[in-house]
Design an enzyme around this catalytic site. Structure first.
Site, short mmCIF file in Angstrom:
data_model
loop_
_atom_site.label_atom_id
_atom_site.label_comp_id
_atom_site.label_asym_id
_atom_site.label_seq_id
_atom_site.Cartn_x
_atom_site.Cartn_y
_atom_site.Cartn_z
N GLY A 171 68.70 29.20 -48.92
CA GLY A 171 68.40 29.85 -47.66
C GLY A 171 67.78 28.21 -46.29
O GLY A 171 67.41 27.89 -45.88
N GLY B 1 67.96 28.18 -42.45
CA GLY B 1 67.23 29.07 -42.19
C GLY B 1 65.99 27.93 -41.44
O GLY B 1 66.51 26.61 -41.39
N GLN B 2 64.90 28.16 -41.04
CA GLN B 2 64.58 27.19 -39.76
C GLN B 2 63.65 26.28 -40.07
O GLN B 2 63.82 24.37 -39.93
CB GLN B 2 62.69 28.02 -39.31
CG GLN B 2 62.24 27.36 -38.15
CD GLN B 2 60.46 27.57 -37.93
OE1 GLN B 2 59.86 28.52 -38.97
NE2 GLN B 2 59.64 27.18 -36.63
N ASP C 144 73.42 29.34 -48.15
CA ASP C 144 72.91 30.55 -46.95
C ASP C 144 73.68 31.19 -46.48
O ASP C 144 75.41 31.65 -47.61
CB ASP C 144 72.53 29.65 -45.92
CG ASP C 144 72.15 29.92 -44.92
OD1 ASP C 144 70.67 29.94 -44.98
OD2 ASP C 144 71.92 31.69 -44.96
N TYR D 29 55.05 40.88 -45.66
CA TYR D 29 55.69 39.34 -45.42
C TYR D 29 54.58 38.76 -46.61
O TYR D 29 54.62 38.31 -47.33
CB TYR D 29 55.82 39.04 -43.94
CG TYR D 29 55.84 37.47 -44.73
CD1 TYR D 29 57.29 36.94 -44.78
CD2 TYR D 29 55.11 36.42 -43.94
CE1 TYR D 29 57.30 35.52 -44.67
CE2 TYR D 29 55.20 35.18 -43.30
CZ TYR D 29 56.25 34.89 -44.31
OH TYR D 29 56.82 33.07 -44.30
N LYS E 220 54.30 37.40 -50.44
CA LYS E 220 53.62 36.25 -50.73
C LYS E 220 52.86 36.43 -51.78
O LYS E 220 52.03 35.06 -52.65
CB LYS E 220 52.94 35.71 -48.72
CG LYS E 220 54.00 35.18 -47.93
CD LYS E 220 55.67 34.27 -48.69
CE LYS E 220 56.41 33.95 -47.93
NZ LYS E 220 57.80 32.77 -48.41
N1 SER Z 1 55.35 32.69 -39.00
C1 SER Z 1 55.15 33.25 -39.49
C2 SER Z 1 55.04 34.51 -39.59
O1 SER Z 1 54.91 34.84 -37.94
C3 SER Z 1 54.46 33.03 -40.55
O2 SER Z 1 53.99 32.31 -41.11
O3 SER Z 1 55.74 35.46 -40.08
#
Ligand code: SER
Length: 316
Positions: free
Chosen positions: A8, A11-12, A34, A140, A144
């Site tokens: 990845g 990505g950011q 990626d 999400y 995690k």
């Molecule tokens: N930057 C992430 C989000 O906003 C949070 O870890 O989903």
């Protein structure tokens, strides 16, 4: 000699972490992967790989004799809410493949990022302790928490040296985040410079933990450079903090540079609900004690740096 794989890399986080790793360990020793074409990850070996494809991952790991993986693949919070099945599949299957391959190949170390999204409505809102209630209400966040427990399990069961931090919302100028709830913290700068106004999708008092990307990259590298694994006492994921702000507070900081900047707020239900479920401030004393974590950027320094870099970028 370290042989590093960044999964990845476009990505950011990958876009800034990969060039930094190449600077430290040498271009040839850092392999970027990626689905996207390489644009930001810098020059050096690159492979198009679908991280959910275990065989493809194995081929790359064997081809480059990889001993260390930074596994960054994810769908951020709002994107994951829009497509929870995809989010579960992408995040969990790719992490499981990496952990299994790391055990099979007897790798030295693995990094995987968790997030403030691991926290939920039942977590304390302020100075969240390292060990706390983890009952997130977003997909999400669920990935995690599951990921943190999986990482710890591989450490306990297979003695795999897997390390992790819970990133706050990350503020960066190089690559814009996509599909997150904290993305406004980056968008506000672009709109302030371009149009002197920004309509935020959160209420102006929604305070969330945030961090400048340079510090997130530094934390990641500092944690991974600790030679003695015994110092890494937390094997789920370390709390990490720099500063917290609300849209109103960020706008005030931006007005030091653009005095006539106007902030309006039109809360969007989905992202507001996610923001409301996350804490305001984090206690990162375990990271500070165990591996000497210390951020370099406060809110003011971050805003000054973002303004400087983005003005340059947008006028180019
Ligand atoms: N930057 C992430 C989000 O906003 C949070 O870890 O989903």
């Amino acid at each position: 000699m370290k042989r590093i794989l960044v999964v990845g890399a476009e990505g950011q986080v990958g876009s800034e972490l990969t060039p930094k790793l190449r600077e430290i360990y040498g271009e040839e020793n850092v392999v970027a992967t990626d689905l996207k074409d390489p644009v930001n990850s810098g020059s050096g070996p690159f492979e198009h790989v679908d991280a959910t494809d275990a065989e493809a991952m194995k081929r790359v790991i064997e081809k480059y004799h990889i001993d260390t993986v930074y596994h960054l693949v994810t769908l951020l919070s709002a994107a994951a809410e829009a497509n929870p099945n995809k989010a579960w599949h992408v995040c969990m299957s790719s992490l499981k493949h990496v952990l299994d391959l790391a055990v099979e190949k007897n790798m030295e170390r693995v990094f995987w990022p968790s997030s403030i999204a691991a926290f939920g409505p039942t977590t304390p809102k302020d100075t969240v302790p390292q060990s706390t209630v983890l009952e997130p209400t977003t997909m999400y966040g669920v990935t995690k928490v599951a990921g943190e427990l999986l990482c710890q399990y591989y450490n306990v069961k297979y003695n795999l040296d897997v390390r992790s931090v819970r990133y706050p919302g990350l503020i960066s100028w190089k690559v814009e985040p996509d599909g997150g709830t904290t993305d406004y913290g980056v968008q506000m700068f672009y709109e302030a410079i371009r149009h002197k106004e920004y309509d935020c999708y959160l209420t102006d008092d929604s305070t969330l933990p945030m961090m400048y990307m340079d510090d997130a990259v530094k934390a990641t590298i500092d944690l991974m450079q600790v030679e003695d694994p015994v110092r890494i006492k937390v094997r789920t994921s370390y709390n990490l903090a720099s500063f917290s702000f609300s849209p109103k507070e960020l706008a005030e900081e931006i007005r030091r540079h653009i005095p006539d900047f106007v902030l309006t707020c039109t809360p969007e239900a989905r992202r507001q609900k996610i923001a409301n479920s996350w804490p305001r401030t984090i206690d990162d004393s375990a990271a500070r004690a165990d591996w000497d974590w210390k951020p370099a950027f406060g809110l003011t320094e971050m805003v000054d740096e973002m303004m400087k870099q983005l003005r340059k970028k947008l006028s180019a």
